[in-house]
Design an enzyme around this catalytic site. Structure first.
Site, PDB file in Angstrom:
ATOM      1  N   LYS A  86       0.404 -56.142-111.159  1.00  0.00           N
ATOM      2  CA  LYS A  86       1.813 -56.103-110.745  1.00  0.00           C
ATOM      3  C   LYS A  86       2.018 -57.091-109.600  1.00  0.00           C
ATOM      4  O   LYS A  86       1.188 -57.177-108.685  1.00  0.00           O
ATOM      5  CB  LYS A  86       2.157 -54.687-110.295  1.00  0.00           C
ATOM      6  CG  LYS A  86       3.615 -54.489-109.893  1.00  0.00           C
ATOM      7  CD  LYS A  86       3.847 -53.050-109.451  1.00  0.00           C
ATOM      8  CE  LYS A  86       5.285 -52.763-109.109  1.00  0.00           C
ATOM      9  NZ  LYS A  86       5.497 -51.357-108.695  1.00  0.00           N
ATOM     10  N   SER A 161       9.202 -49.202-111.199  1.00  0.00           N
ATOM     11  CA  SER A 161       9.267 -50.637-111.037  1.00  0.00           C
ATOM     12  C   SER A 161       8.157 -51.413-111.745  1.00  0.00           C
ATOM     13  O   SER A 161       8.322 -52.603-112.015  1.00  0.00           O
ATOM     14  CB  SER A 161       9.253 -50.971-109.553  1.00  0.00           C
ATOM     15  OG  SER A 161       8.035 -50.561-108.952  1.00  0.00           O
ATOM     16  N   SER A 185       6.643 -45.313-109.723  1.00  0.00           N
ATOM     17  CA  SER A 185       6.624 -46.628-110.369  1.00  0.00           C
ATOM     18  C   SER A 185       5.474 -46.944-111.305  1.00  0.00           C
ATOM     19  O   SER A 185       5.568 -47.922-112.045  1.00  0.00           O
ATOM     20  CB  SER A 185       6.720 -47.728-109.327  1.00  0.00           C
ATOM     21  OG  SER A 185       8.073 -47.954-109.021  1.00  0.00           O
TER      22      SER A 185
HETATM   23  N1  GLN Z   1      12.487 -45.587-108.291  1.00  0.00           N
HETATM   24  C1  GLN Z   1      11.995 -45.430-106.972  1.00  0.00           C
HETATM   25  C2  GLN Z   1      12.646 -46.449-106.063  1.00  0.00           C
HETATM   26  O1  GLN Z   1      13.485 -47.124-106.516  1.00  0.00           O
HETATM   27  C3  GLN Z   1      10.478 -45.558-106.946  1.00  0.00           C
HETATM   28  C4  GLN Z   1       9.983 -46.937-107.056  1.00  0.00           C
HETATM   29  C5  GLN Z   1       8.514 -47.059-106.807  1.00  0.00           C
HETATM   30  O2  GLN Z   1       7.762 -46.114-107.021  1.00  0.00           O
HETATM   31  N2  GLN Z   1       8.101 -48.219-106.341  1.00  0.00           N
HETATM   32  O3  GLN Z   1      12.336 -46.568-104.925  1.00  0.00           O
END
Ligand code: GLN
Length: 492
Positions: A86, A161, A185
């Protein structure tokens, strides 16, 4: 053998050790696959085929030598295995953009510890995958490089994400991947793409080299095509690292030994709140069937209640932006990253950050700065921290009665690309089932649970702190009984 790109890491490992395939053949097969489908899937921000083939050639030398000496079985599990990283995880010499204009041309001088450990095993880096900008989002729609597409339905999001990883794995554009999970994420995109992912206990995996979003919540975790691969990647990256002061000095052990062990008698808690308001009934149906399978395997289901679940969203959306506003202060155009030239220093900051960050990142910096500002700190940040303690205690209490907590990964199925932009409030609510575990610091694993109208649904298993082993044990038993993860999408 054709379609090598469809192999899991453990299948490939066995063939590599026997000399039936080479790491170069395997890597080339995956690169060819990327060439064939990436136009439609858009999983990667940066591809590194030269680096991958050079690492594969090194791996092949090691295999040839070891086979000659009769010790191929002692080589690392991930030697010669193609890996996607990632793009919020630092890779020495390979551009790391965080899917942001502000780091578009940033090349880190060092590897994240997780990457270093995978490279030390001989894993082959294919490239850097798409994400929401700085991992803030749900779908990769917040990426400055455009969204990735869900291989199960190219008009829909792969989740986020870490959506690039999920898209790449589901489309067989990589064998294994690592992502980051601040509030879901790795798990949510795995659930959206029929994959396995683990958010480890906070402190299990070093955050050194992970570009910080919300430091008290961020964890790196594996994303893979099956449970065994997740265990192999987890074993490779977990463990103490003196370069991350929050990394815990506690033995990880060989979680792979849990695979195949009996699950009879395991007490599985089913929170009422995970099937109630805000949960798409189609998702609830699929997951209830999964729970029946766990019961057939001998697990003892028990209804429990986690009433604080609904408070986890407001708590998270104060703490995470507050930490983000501090962490992202470093992107000032002075030391590295994008710089907008201007007559005064102040003007330079404003232009650099104004042009460099996308709208969601700006929104969070503003929210976080507000929550931390004098006069509001007690009302927001401090109060959120207190509720955070209550959420952790709620899990502690639950884990006195049960060994594992089970439910859906996400309350919804993957949505059409564009939906999030039109439904800015609803999309925050889709974090409902993945955020409280991050707030409490407990481990959670996503495993394929079947489909609703052709779209994947994930089962989430949550465990006691540092008890990843039980999650692997139960997930493996479930996977063997159902084999949902074996299904692969046809990319039109
Ligand atoms: N959806 C959550 C956010 O927007 C978690 C994202 C993540 O785990 N990086 O912060």
């Amino acid at each position: 053998m054709d379609e090598l790109y469809r192999l899991t890491a453990h299948e490939a490992r066995d063939l590599l050790r026997k000399g039936e395939i080479s790491a170069t053949e395997l890597t080339q097969a995956v690169l060819d696959r990327i060439h064939a489908v990436e136009d439609k899937v858009k999983a990667y921000i940066t591809l590194t085929p030269e680096i991958a083939l050079a690492q594969a050639a090194e791996a092949d030398k090691a295999f040839v030598q070891a086979r000659k000496e009769g010790r191929a079985h002692t080589l690392p599990d991930l030697l010669g295995i193609p890996l996607a990283v990632k793009d919020v995880i630092s890779t020495a010499g390979i551009r790391t953009t965080c899917a942001s204009r502000i780091l578009e041309n940033y090349i880190p001088p060092y590897d994240a510890t997780a990457v270093q450990r995978l490279r030390a095993q001989g894993a082959v880096i294919l490239g850097k995958t798409n994400t929401d900008e700085f991992a803030m989002g749900w779908s990769t729609e917040n990426s400055a490089f455009g969204p990735s597409h869900n291989p199960w339905d190219l008009t829909r999001v792969p989740g986020g994400s870490s959506g690039g990883n999920a898209a790449a794995l589901a489309a067989d554009e990589t064998i294994i991947a690592i992502g980051s999970d601040t509030g879901g994420s790795v798990r949510q995109p795995a659930g959206f793409c029929n994959l396995v992912a683990l958010r480890p206990t906070y402190g299990r995996v070093s955050r050194f080299g992970l570009v910080a979003f919300a430091s008290s919540l961020d964890q790196i975790g594996p994303m893979t095509k099956d449970v065994t691969d997740a265990a192999l990647v987890y074993e490779a990256i977990a463990g103490h690292d003196p370069r991350d002061s929050t990394s815990v000095d506690r033995p990880v052990g060989e979680v792979r030994r849990a695979l195949g062990q009996e699950v009879r008698g395991l007490r599985v808690g089913v929170p009422r709140e995970y099937f109630g308001e805000g949960i798409d009934p189609r998702v609830a149906d699929v997951v209830r069937q999964a729970l029946r399978v766990l019961e057939d395997l001998g697990a003892r289901l028990e209804e429990i209640s986690l009433p604080l679940t609904r408070h986890s969203i407001p708590v998270y959306y104060i703490i995470a932006p507050a930490e983000a506003s501090a962490n992202l202060a470093r992107y000032d155009g002075v030391r590295y990253g994008y710089r907008a030239e201007a007559a005064t220093l102040w003007e330079q900051y404003k232009r650099t950050r104004g042009r460099g960050f996308g709208p969601e990142v700006k929104r969070r910096i503003i929210l976080g700065t507000y929550a931390l500002s004098a006069g509001y700190y007690d009302a927001y940040y401090l109060r959120a921290q207190k509720v955070r303690t209550l959420i952790r205690q709620e899990y502690e209490t639950a884990f006195r009665r049960v060994d594992v907590i089970a439910g859906p990964v996400a309350p919804v199925v993957p949505w059409p690309i564009g939906w999030a932009m039109e439904n800015p409030v609803q999309v925050y609510l889709t974090d409902l089932l993945t955020i409280s575990q991050a707030i409490a610091g407990v481990p959670a694993l996503a495993v394929p649970a079947g489909f609703s109208d052709g779209l994947p649904v994930g089962l989430q298993l949550v465990g006691r702190p540092f008890d990843e082993e039980t999650l692997f044990r139960l997930a493996y038993a479930y996977e063997q009984a159902t084999q949902w993860g074996k299904k692969r999408p046809v990319i039109e």
